[in-house]
Design an enzyme around this catalytic site. Structure first.
Site, PDB file in Angstrom:
ATOM      1  N   LYS A 248      15.765   8.134 -11.482  1.00 49.80           N
ATOM      2  CA  LYS A 248      14.367   7.874 -11.843  1.00 49.80           C
ATOM      3  C   LYS A 248      13.564   7.493 -10.589  1.00 49.80           C
ATOM      4  CE  LYS A 248      15.320   3.020 -12.897  1.00 49.80           C
ATOM      5  NZ  LYS A 248      15.896   2.136 -13.924  1.00 49.80           N
TER       6      LYS A 248
ATOM      7  N   ARG B 242      13.315  -5.229 -23.889  1.00 46.46           N
ATOM      8  CA  ARG B 242      12.478  -4.188 -23.299  1.00 46.46           C
ATOM      9  C   ARG B 242      12.549  -3.002 -24.258  1.00 46.46           C
ATOM     10  NH1 ARG B 242      13.740  -2.246 -17.183  1.00 46.46           N
ATOM     11  NH2 ARG B 242      14.856  -0.645 -18.335  1.00 46.46           N
TER      12      ARG B 242
ATOM     13  N   HIS C 163      21.019  -1.852 -22.306  1.00 49.91           N
ATOM     14  CA  HIS C 163      20.794  -2.187 -20.893  1.00 49.91           C
ATOM     15  C   HIS C 163      20.830  -3.709 -20.773  1.00 49.91           C
ATOM     16  CE1 HIS C 163      19.623  -1.184 -16.862  1.00 49.91           C
ATOM     17  NE2 HIS C 163      18.369  -1.569 -16.938  1.00 49.91           N
TER      18      HIS C 163
ATOM     19  N   ARG D 187      26.030   3.885 -15.697  1.00 54.03           N
ATOM     20  CA  ARG D 187      24.737   4.398 -15.229  1.00 54.03           C
ATOM     21  C   ARG D 187      24.286   3.684 -13.955  1.00 54.03           C
ATOM     22  NH1 ARG D 187      23.324   2.617 -20.436  1.00 54.03           N
ATOM     23  NH2 ARG D 187      21.886   1.183 -19.418  1.00 54.03           N
TER      24      ARG D 187
ATOM     25  N   TYR E 278      -5.194  -8.999  14.023  1.00 56.58           N
ATOM     26  CA  TYR E 278      -6.303  -9.619  13.290  1.00 56.58           C
ATOM     27  C   TYR E 278      -6.077 -11.102  13.014  1.00 56.58           C
ATOM     28  CZ  TYR E 278      -7.946  -4.887  12.121  1.00 56.58           C
ATOM     29  OH  TYR E 278      -8.403  -3.611  12.169  1.00 56.58           O
TER      30      TYR E 278
ATOM     31  N   CYS F   1      -1.168  -4.434  10.185  1.00 56.03           N
ATOM     32  CA  CYS F   1      -2.439  -3.744   9.927  1.00 56.03           C
ATOM     33  C   CYS F   1      -2.176  -2.492   9.098  1.00 56.03           C
ATOM     34  CB  CYS F   1      -3.103  -3.370  11.245  1.00 56.03           C
ATOM     35  SG  CYS F   1      -3.261  -4.761  12.381  1.00 56.03           S
ATOM     36  N   MET F   2      -3.213  -1.715   8.866  1.00 54.03           N
ATOM     37  CA  MET F   2      -3.067  -0.549   7.994  1.00 54.03           C
ATOM     38  C   MET F   2      -2.103   0.480   8.581  1.00 54.03           C
ATOM     39  SD  MET F   2      -6.063   1.868   6.389  1.00 54.03           S
ATOM     40  CE  MET F   2      -6.925   0.512   5.620  1.00 54.03           C
ATOM     41  N   ASP F   3      -2.196   0.706   9.892  1.00 54.28           N
ATOM     42  CA  ASP F   3      -1.393   1.760  10.520  1.00 54.28           C
ATOM     43  C   ASP F   3      -0.487   1.261  11.624  1.00 54.28           C
ATOM     44  OD1 ASP F   3      -2.700   4.258   9.328  1.00 54.28           O
ATOM     45  OD2 ASP F   3      -4.409   3.101  10.063  1.00 54.28           O
TER      46      ASP F   3
END
Ligand SMILES: *Cc1c(COP(=O)(O)O)cnc(C)c1O
Length: 369
Positions: free
Chosen positions: A33, A131, A163, A219, A264, A312-314
């Protein structure tokens, strides 16, 4: 280059072999999954088959259908949907389907009837996870309706399953309690004349620690990707090999003075003249922002460096020290041999390795090893 997510499919196959040996004669379902926990649905499925998995399982029906479309001809189970299916497609593709309510059962039966096929079903019993699945109180009525439909010839209940809530805490009292509820459910099914092909309740942790709960099928998910779900009493890692590695390369190395604020908000300040290394991946690539401030580490040339200041973002920065041999272009290991594990990231940022794998695996295209 930015980030490289490499998947070692041979490691997945080898891990499934390890699990098959642990399964004490039970069949193995490779749980693929969520895009194979970020490792690639079809590739992980193929590797699982190679390792001896006679079943594959996905929560989302679209993923089971994608496995069929990719040419997988073995048994596949899917389980997460409401009464809107898509049961026509699942019946046509010969996918085993889970059910936990009369409404879903009727919808599957209608699809099978219309197609003139016999649907193969697994009754999901909620033995205590709270669940998906049918609670024990409602089981007799659900079994009675399923039996009528089975006698009509539109479906066959081939499995009952459940489960566990606390499988990763061996010895937790809920495990035995859930097992006893499961046995009651199996008896109710047998009393009604169902002949179940597969009874299954064990995830990775129970596959490794509870041979008495293997029944006919286990599983494993996380373990087939090489992450031990529980501590190995022998001090090893159960013979499992992590399949995912995450790397990039140092983009820039430069000298800075003592007292230089880094990234930052200047949360990190150099306490001496030193060399900074710029790592060109950030939270847009899956690097947890919560790993900044020294919480998470990366490895370069076999040495660990905490993340200096904010992610940071990148990109983010590491303090390489004044005498570093690290140069631009050197490999940075975020996850993999010689570097942190997915579990190290999980500990650093307050999550579980499952989420770390899904996160890195989910955000970027994969490069096969
Ligand atoms: C995800 C899942 C598994 C696999 O669990 P792991 O802890 O990754 O081994 C097994 N069964 C069901 C129903 C699941 O949702």
């Amino acid at each position: 280059m930015s980030i490289a997510i490499k998947i070692d499919n041979d490691a997945i196959a080898a891990n499934v072999r390890v699990l098959r040996e642990r399964a004490t004669g039970a069949q193995v379902m490779g749980v693929v999954k969520a895009d194979g926990y970020g490792h690639g649905l079809v590739e992980a499925g193929r590797a699982a088959r190679e390792g001896g998995a006679t079943w594959l399982g996905t929560a989302q029906p679209s993923e089971s259908l994608a496995l069929r479309e990719a040419g997988d001809t073995g048994r596949i189970l899917t389980w997460l949907y409401g009464p809107d299916g898509p049961f026509d497609a699942l019946v046509a593709a010969d996918i085993d389907m889970s059910f936990g309510s009369v409404k879903v059962l009727e919808a599957i039966a209608a699809a099978a009837r219309a197609a003139g096929k016999v649907a193969r079903l697994h009754l999901f019993l909620d033995t205590g996870l709270g669940r998906e699945g049918c609670p024990l109180d409602l089981l007799p009525a659900l079994l009675d309706r399923a039996k009528a439909l089975q006698d009509e010839g539109v479906l066959r209940v081939v499995g009952m399953w459940s489960h566990l809530a606390w499988a990763d805490q061996p010895g937790h009292p809920t495990i035995n309690h859930q097992a006893s509820v499961f046995l009651v459910g199996l008896e109710l099914a047998e009393e009604r004349g169902f002949e179940l092909e597969v009874r299954h309740i064990a995830n990775s942790a129970a596959t490794l620690t509870r041979p008495d709960l293997h029944f006919d099928l286990v599983r494993p998910g996380i373990a087939m990707y090489g992450r031990p779900p529980v501590e190995d009493p022998e001090g090893g890692d159960w013979g499992l090999t992590p399949a995912m590695s995450v790397t990039t390369r140092v983009a820039l190395v430069k000298p800075v003075h003592a007292g230089q604020g880094v990234s930052y908000g200047h949360e990190y300040t150099t306490d001496r003249e030193t060399m900074l290394g710029l790592v060109p991946v950030g939270y847009a690539d899956g690097v947890f922002r919560a790993g900044g401030g020294g919480r998470a580490h990366v490895a370069i040339r076999g040495r660990r460096y905490p993340i200096a200041g904010r992610v940071c973002m990148d990109q983010f920065v590491v303090d390489l020290g004044p005498d570093t041999e690290v140069t631009e272009g050197d490999e940075v290991v975020l996850i993999g041999p010689g570097g942190p594990s997915a579990a190290d990231w999980a500990d650093a940022v307050g999550t579980i390795d499952y989420e770390v794998l899904c996160r890195f695996g989910g955000l970027r295209p994969k490069v096969d090893a």
